[in-house]
Scaffold this motif. Structure first.
Motif, PDB file in Angstrom:
ATOM      1  N   TYR A 259     -20.028  19.902 -53.773  1.00  0.00           N
ATOM      2  CA  TYR A 259     -19.797  21.300 -53.485  1.00  0.00           C
ATOM      3  C   TYR A 259     -20.425  22.080 -54.614  1.00  0.00           C
ATOM      4  CZ  TYR A 259     -16.544  25.359 -52.961  1.00  0.00           C
ATOM      5  OH  TYR A 259     -15.954  26.575 -52.838  1.00  0.00           O
ATOM      6  N   ASP A 287     -23.133  21.389 -48.617  1.00  0.00           N
ATOM      7  CA  ASP A 287     -21.877  22.135 -48.520  1.00  0.00           C
ATOM      8  C   ASP A 287     -22.221  23.633 -48.361  1.00  0.00           C
ATOM      9  OD1 ASP A 287     -19.171  22.928 -48.743  1.00  0.00           O
ATOM     10  OD2 ASP A 287     -18.731  21.343 -50.164  1.00  0.00           O
ATOM     11  N   ILE A 288     -21.217  24.498 -48.419  1.00  0.00           N
ATOM     12  CA  ILE A 288     -21.373  25.900 -47.997  1.00  0.00           C
ATOM     13  C   ILE A 288     -22.519  26.707 -48.608  1.00  0.00           C
ATOM     14  CG2 ILE A 288     -19.062  26.369 -47.138  1.00  0.00           C
ATOM     15  CD1 ILE A 288     -18.273  27.385 -49.866  1.00  0.00           C
ATOM     16  N   MET A 324     -22.594  21.551 -43.554  1.00  0.00           N
ATOM     17  CA  MET A 324     -21.250  22.100 -43.428  1.00  0.00           C
ATOM     18  C   MET A 324     -21.181  23.061 -42.248  1.00  0.00           C
ATOM     19  SD  MET A 324     -18.268  22.827 -44.279  1.00  0.00           S
ATOM     20  CE  MET A 324     -17.870  21.963 -45.786  1.00  0.00           C
ATOM     21  N   TRP A 361     -14.477  32.205 -46.486  1.00  0.00           N
ATOM     22  CA  TRP A 361     -15.672  32.316 -47.338  1.00  0.00           C
ATOM     23  C   TRP A 361     -16.566  33.531 -47.069  1.00  0.00           C
ATOM     24  CZ3 TRP A 361     -15.212  30.366 -51.687  1.00  0.00           C
ATOM     25  CH2 TRP A 361     -14.512  29.172 -51.869  1.00  0.00           C
ATOM     26  N   TRP A 395     -20.487  18.626 -40.289  1.00  0.00           N
ATOM     27  CA  TRP A 395     -19.263  18.459 -41.075  1.00  0.00           C
ATOM     28  C   TRP A 395     -18.346  19.640 -40.744  1.00  0.00           C
ATOM     29  CZ3 TRP A 395     -19.479  19.111 -47.134  1.00  0.00           C
ATOM     30  CH2 TRP A 395     -18.193  18.895 -47.664  1.00  0.00           C
ATOM     31  N   ASP A 397     -15.259  21.713 -41.242  1.00  0.00           N
ATOM     32  CA  ASP A 397     -14.280  21.942 -42.318  1.00  0.00           C
ATOM     33  C   ASP A 397     -13.439  23.172 -41.955  1.00  0.00           C
ATOM     34  OD1 ASP A 397     -13.031  21.732 -44.815  1.00  0.00           O
ATOM     35  OD2 ASP A 397     -14.639  22.767 -45.890  1.00  0.00           O
ATOM     36  N   MET A 398     -12.384  23.410 -42.678  1.00  0.00           N
ATOM     37  CA  MET A 398     -11.577  24.635 -42.575  1.00  0.00           C
ATOM     38  C   MET A 398     -11.036  24.857 -41.158  1.00  0.00           C
ATOM     39  SD  MET A 398     -11.927  25.649 -45.724  1.00  0.00           S
ATOM     40  CE  MET A 398     -11.660  27.395 -46.093  1.00  0.00           C
ATOM     41  N   TRP A 404      -7.665  32.645 -46.092  1.00  0.00           N
ATOM     42  CA  TRP A 404      -6.993  33.035 -47.337  1.00  0.00           C
ATOM     43  C   TRP A 404      -5.610  33.547 -46.940  1.00  0.00           C
ATOM     44  CZ3 TRP A 404     -10.256  30.119 -48.537  1.00  0.00           C
ATOM     45  CH2 TRP A 404     -11.571  30.348 -48.915  1.00  0.00           C
ATOM     46  N   ARG A 456     -12.143  17.642 -40.867  1.00  0.00           N
ATOM     47  CA  ARG A 456     -10.966  17.624 -41.731  1.00  0.00           C
ATOM     48  C   ARG A 456      -9.688  17.719 -40.887  1.00  0.00           C
ATOM     49  NH1 ARG A 456     -10.320  21.812 -46.717  1.00  0.00           N
ATOM     50  NH2 ARG A 456      -9.526  23.176 -45.080  1.00  0.00           N
ATOM     51  N   TRP A 469     -12.142  12.708 -42.712  1.00  0.00           N
ATOM     52  CA  TRP A 469     -11.945  12.379 -44.133  1.00  0.00           C
ATOM     53  C   TRP A 469     -10.704  13.084 -44.625  1.00  0.00           C
ATOM     54  CZ3 TRP A 469     -13.628  17.265 -43.954  1.00  0.00           C
ATOM     55  CH2 TRP A 469     -13.547  18.070 -45.103  1.00  0.00           C
ATOM     56  N   ASP A 472      -9.011  17.414 -49.571  1.00  0.00           N
ATOM     57  CA  ASP A 472      -9.124  17.670 -51.010  1.00  0.00           C
ATOM     58  C   ASP A 472      -8.181  16.819 -51.854  1.00  0.00           C
ATOM     59  OD1 ASP A 472     -10.999  19.474 -50.193  1.00  0.00           O
ATOM     60  OD2 ASP A 472      -9.673  21.226 -50.373  1.00  0.00           O
ATOM     61  N   PHE A 505     -11.836  14.791 -55.155  1.00  0.00           N
ATOM     62  CA  PHE A 505     -12.456  16.106 -54.986  1.00  0.00           C
ATOM     63  C   PHE A 505     -12.064  17.024 -56.136  1.00  0.00           C
ATOM     64  CE2 PHE A 505     -12.325  20.454 -53.150  1.00  0.00           C
ATOM     65  CZ  PHE A 505     -13.695  20.598 -52.893  1.00  0.00           C
ATOM     66  N   HIS A 530     -17.973  12.760 -53.231  1.00  0.00           N
ATOM     67  CA  HIS A 530     -17.931  14.214 -53.133  1.00  0.00           C
ATOM     68  C   HIS A 530     -17.111  14.757 -54.288  1.00  0.00           C
ATOM     69  CE1 HIS A 530     -17.968  18.194 -51.543  1.00  0.00           C
ATOM     70  NE2 HIS A 530     -16.791  18.179 -50.945  1.00  0.00           N
TER      71      HIS A 530
HETATM   72  O1  MIG Z   1     -12.322  26.312 -49.460  1.00  0.00           O
HETATM   73  O2  MIG Z   1     -16.863  23.930 -48.499  1.00  0.00           O
HETATM   74  O3  MIG Z   1     -12.237  20.147 -48.133  1.00  0.00           O
HETATM   75  O4  MIG Z   1     -14.684  19.189 -49.091  1.00  0.00           O
HETATM   76  O5  MIG Z   1     -16.324  21.011 -50.452  1.00  0.00           O
HETATM   77  C1  MIG Z   1     -12.857  25.045 -49.677  1.00  0.00           C
HETATM   78  C2  MIG Z   1     -16.224  23.802 -49.715  1.00  0.00           C
HETATM   79  C3  MIG Z   1     -13.763  24.664 -48.544  1.00  0.00           C
HETATM   80  C4  MIG Z   1     -12.976  22.383 -48.431  1.00  0.00           C
HETATM   81  C5  MIG Z   1     -13.378  20.969 -48.221  1.00  0.00           C
HETATM   82  C6  MIG Z   1     -14.286  20.523 -49.320  1.00  0.00           C
HETATM   83  C7  MIG Z   1     -15.495  21.425 -49.395  1.00  0.00           C
HETATM   84  C8  MIG Z   1     -15.030  22.859 -49.617  1.00  0.00           C
HETATM   85  N1  MIG Z   1     -14.132  23.268 -48.550  1.00  0.00           N
END
Ligand code: MIG
Length: 805
Positions: A259, A287-288, A324, A361, A395, A397-398, A404, A456, A469, A472, A505, A530
């Motif tokens: 990341y 990643d992002i 991502m 984000w 991938w 995620d979130m 938030w 996730r 996976w 965190d 992580f 990671h």
């Molecule tokens: O707010 O994309 O679990 O693997 O690196 C964190 C950034 C968002 C959470 C993931 C993590 C990743 C990270 N993401």
């Protein structure tokens, strides 16, 4: 003051009540009791589905279950006390007084019963089933949960949650898999509670009377699964919820993530370093930071001016790229994803019809409603641009959904295929439906090529779409072992393809911890390093030369084991039996395997026992279950059902091989794009019998589903001294023109008199893990562990091959 009955309902327990009436249905019975309705359906000869509702109509939609009830024989009978519904293997008795459900096997042994005096319970919106705690009962499974292998004495909640740097006992985490296996008195059963609302499981926490499960909305809807072994239960559960399709072969290689890697030359550098240092790897993960202001489907053009070229260059070096994918769509005029989503009405809404906005984000975002077919289609189509750039990996995620504040309002509306539902019903399946959409979309555009898909958040059935996976995790020894346990538990719960962030992580691993973690990770189905933004470098070469050597050794070994591993993945894809197998699968009633000191041990495929050890231990005690076991690093043979002390230096993770097994291996390659030497090494560990389904295919297309594959059984018979490779099925030509058999261990062969029959052996010494360089001139002498074997090499052929010794 008089209290109305109706309001009482909400303040105390109300049972289902006595049975009033019932009638036969096509596959079972449906009935009415004083306080509710039920339905019992013979789903397969091994599965009875129970639905209980306070309304006359039952919930129908399931995103988890992919098959309808089979037409199967059953009998309904009745006496004054109970109604009986009997299938070939399973019998349900519904006791009329207070409508209690009990399950028996075909021998009349009681598997599971509603607890007398408690049974089914309604309280407000919650509905529970209380089951009598049987003597010595253990509970395993429930997917991604912390805690022990045996979950007895613990309670859990399912409510998909983004939990950064979770503690080793935290609950809930990201996934909901409301399926567990109960074991007692040499009997096993499974319960899959298919309800996506928040659910709670209690395996005897704070009580000595019951195990229970509770749903916070919707019907009680559970599948009671009978089986004569844990493996059979998993097969039935994955019959209901599906199995993974074969992932691309490269998805089994090592993936390097962080990341985040940016700009592009940083990505190039990482890939190049793997090649220079001759450490095999198959993917770099973005990643992002590859996105423009974290906007999905976009690229930061300063950091990545030519992603297509970069991806192609990486491909030429044997690397695939994984990107991502976050669900939040930035609210921004003229951002296409936002404009389209609004125009096509694809986002989650408040009940008044306005779109829900949450912060993540990119800033304020709307969220695609993946329970809506149009949204899934749209999202899938948006992946076309990635595919055209050459991206093969995704991938997710979130997708809990994480925002938030982490408080997705309860009243948000989800489409649910037009049926409707709120956050209460939708939250736990958001991740699953995002994965479905990503997987199916990528597949559509990839033109018969297999995408790699990772997630996730999840719900039951996610194995059909993605690997999981464990989110965190933290850089500690405790987390390293916890990750092993969670991945084993996911395997017990239908998810064969799973892994954890190697190195942790959050936080920074010590040199020793990283070394140990990567060697254990080499025996995880999904194998990826990671780490968190603003933490130290965590590539295999970032912890000094010693760890670099150790990493290379274990990654090499992983690649050498690919023929074995790929076959094991194939087995998972057809039966659901996981890649990594908690010892509770094969040794279910051996109390010792549940012992806290041994509960992390597992089988990697059917034959390799891995005993994970903390990084600070130089020596450890391992419990070997029934059978005979070779120490992988030496020729030492141990009898099972015994404890052994073994050295556990960072260079040598304790590994054992089951006597009688045959392990197919290949030469080291730098990535799965490189062809191995055309020589298949079959390592035969004498001293028992075995049968292994060997499998190959092109590693990338779906044509294996139409027979373009190579399947044969490898049968070893210890008594007869024969090794048979059965005739090949399927039309894929093997990568290996020759087979080389290495017989472990020569000593055993001689003792068993094998040597007489075949004189063409060549004696050789094998080293699986070369000695690491002696960096410290004053340090201990580094010894290489050698195994002496007898080898013969023969031409491969599609016909049956018999080797005698
Ligand atoms: O707010 O994309 O679990 O693997 O690196 C964190 C950034 C968002 C959470 C993931 C993590 C990743 C990270 N993401």
């Amino acid at each position: 003051m008089e209290i109305k009955e109706d309001s009482l309902k909400h303040i105390r327990h109300q049972g289902l009540g006595d049975l009033i009436t019932y009638e036969n249905t096509a596959n079972g019975i449906s009935g009415r009791s004083t306080n509710g309705y039920f339905q019992a359906t013979v789903y397969t000869p091994n599965i009875i589905r129970i639905q209980i509702s306070q309304n006359e109509f039952f919930d129908t939609l399931s995103y988890a279950v992919i098959c309808t009830s089979q037409e199967t024989e059953f009998e309904v009978s009745e006496n004054t006390e109970y109604i009986s519904l009997k299938s070939k293997f399973l019998q349900l008795e519904i006791i009329k007084k207070s409508s209690r459900f009990s399950f028996f096997n075909d021998k009349g042994q009681m598997l599971n019963e509603d607890c007398p005096g408690l049974g089914v319970s309604f309280m407000g919106d919650s509905k529970s089933v209380y089951k009598t705690m049987q003597k010595g009962e253990r509970f395993i499974g429930l997917g991604e949960k912390t805690g022990n292998l045996d979950r007895k004495g613990t309670g859990y909640t399912n409510w998909n949650t983004d939990h950064f740097a979770y503690s080793a006992g935290a609950d809930p985490l990201y996934c909901t898999i409301p399926f567990y296996i109960g074991l007692h008195n040499q009997l096993v059963y499974g319960i899959f509670l298919d309800n996506t609302y928040q659910s709670d499981f209690n395996f005897g926490a704070s009580n000595d009377r019951f195990s229970s499960f509770t749903v916070r909305g919707g019907d009680l809807n559970y599948y009671f699964i009978h089986g004569s072994s844990v493996a059979e239960i998993i097969i039935s559960y994955t019959h209901l919820t599906g199995r993974m399709q074969m992932p691309p072969l490269w998805g089994l290689g090592y993936q390097q993530c962080r990341y985040s890697y940016y700009p592009d030359h940083e990505v190039y550098k990482v890939a190049q370093t793997f090649r220079e240092k001759r450490i095999p790897a198959d993917a770099v993960v973005l990643d992002i930071h590859y996105m423009d202001n974290y906007k999905i489907f976009s690229w930061d053009s300063d950091q990545f001016p030519d992603p297509g070229k970069m991806i192609k260059d990486l491909k030429d070096q044997g690397f695939n790229v994984v990107v991502m994918c976050d669900p939040g769509i930035k609210i921004e005029k003229s951002y296409p994803a936002y404009e389209e989503g609004v125009a096509q009405d694809l986002f989650l809404k408040y009940p008044d019809g306005t779109y829900y906005s949450g912060q993540v984000w990119p800033g304020w975002c709307h969220f695609p409603d993946f329970t809506k077919p149009d949204t899934r289609n749209w999202w899938g189509n948006k992946l076309k641009d990635y595919v055209q750039l050459g991206v093969k990996g995704y991938w997710n995620d979130m997708n809990e959904i994480a925002t938030w504040g982490q408080k997705l309002p309860e009243l948000i509306e989800f489409d649910f295929e037009g049926e409707g539902g709120s956050t209460k019903r939708g939250r736990n399946v958001y991740g699953l439906m995002m994965c479905k959409s990503t997987f199916e979309g990528a597949k559509r555009h990839l033109d018969d090529e297999r995408p790699f898909n990772l997630t996730r958040a999840a719900y039951s059935g996610v194995q059909r779409y993605a690997a999981v996976w464990t989110g965190d995790n933290v850089s500690t020894d405790e987390h390293m072992l916890l990750g092993v346990r969670i991945v084993n538990s996911l395997g017990l719960s239908g998810v064969a393809y799973a892994g954890y962030d190697i190195g942790g992580f959050a936080g920074e691993p010590s040199i020793a911890l990283f070394a140990r973690w990567i060697s254990i990770g080499a025996f995880s189905p999904f194998f990826r390093g990671h780490s968190m933004v603003n933490s130290r470098d965590s590539e295999p070469w970032s912890f000094g030369e010693e760890v670099e050597d150790i990493s290379r050794n274990y990654i090499n070994l992983r690649y050498q084991l690919l023929p074995y591993l790929y076959s094991v993945f194939y087995e998972a894809s057809i039966s659901g039996i996981p890649v990594v197998r908690s010892l509770a699968i094969d040794y279910s009633f051996d109390d010792e395997i549940y012992h806290l000191s041994y509960q992390n041990q597992y089988l990697f495929g059917p034959n390799i026992l891995v005993a994970p050890v903390e990084s600070y231990k130089e020596m450890t005690r391992v419990y070997l279950p029934e059978g005979h076991w070779y120490n992988f690093h030496s020729e030492e043979l141990h009898s099972g059902q015994s404890h052994v002390y073994v050295d556990a230096p960072l260079t040598h993770l304790p590994l054992f091989v089951k006597a009688g097994s045959v392990i197919p291996m290949q030469s080291v390659v730098q990535s799965t794009q490189e062809a191995p030497e055309p020589l298949l090494h079959l390592h035969v560990y004498g001293g028992g019998d075995s049968e292994f389904l060997y499998y190959e295919d092109d590693g990338s297309s779906y044509q294996y589903q139409d027979g373009l594959s190579y399947r044969r059984s490898i049968i070893f018979n210890h008594q007869e001294g024969t090794l048979i490779l059965t005739e090949v099925e399927g039309s894929w030509p093997s990568k290996f023109a020759k087979s080389r058999f290495a017989f472990m261990v020569l000593l055993v062969l001689i003792l068993s008199g094998y040597r007489g029959k075949n004189t063409s052996y060549i004696e050789e010494e094998l080293v699986f893990l070369p000695a690491i360089s002696n960096f410290d001139p004053l340090g201990k002498e580094v010894v290489e562990k050698k195994v002496t074997v007898a080898t013969i090499t023969i031409e491969n052929s599609d016909q049956e091959i018999t080797v005698e010794f």
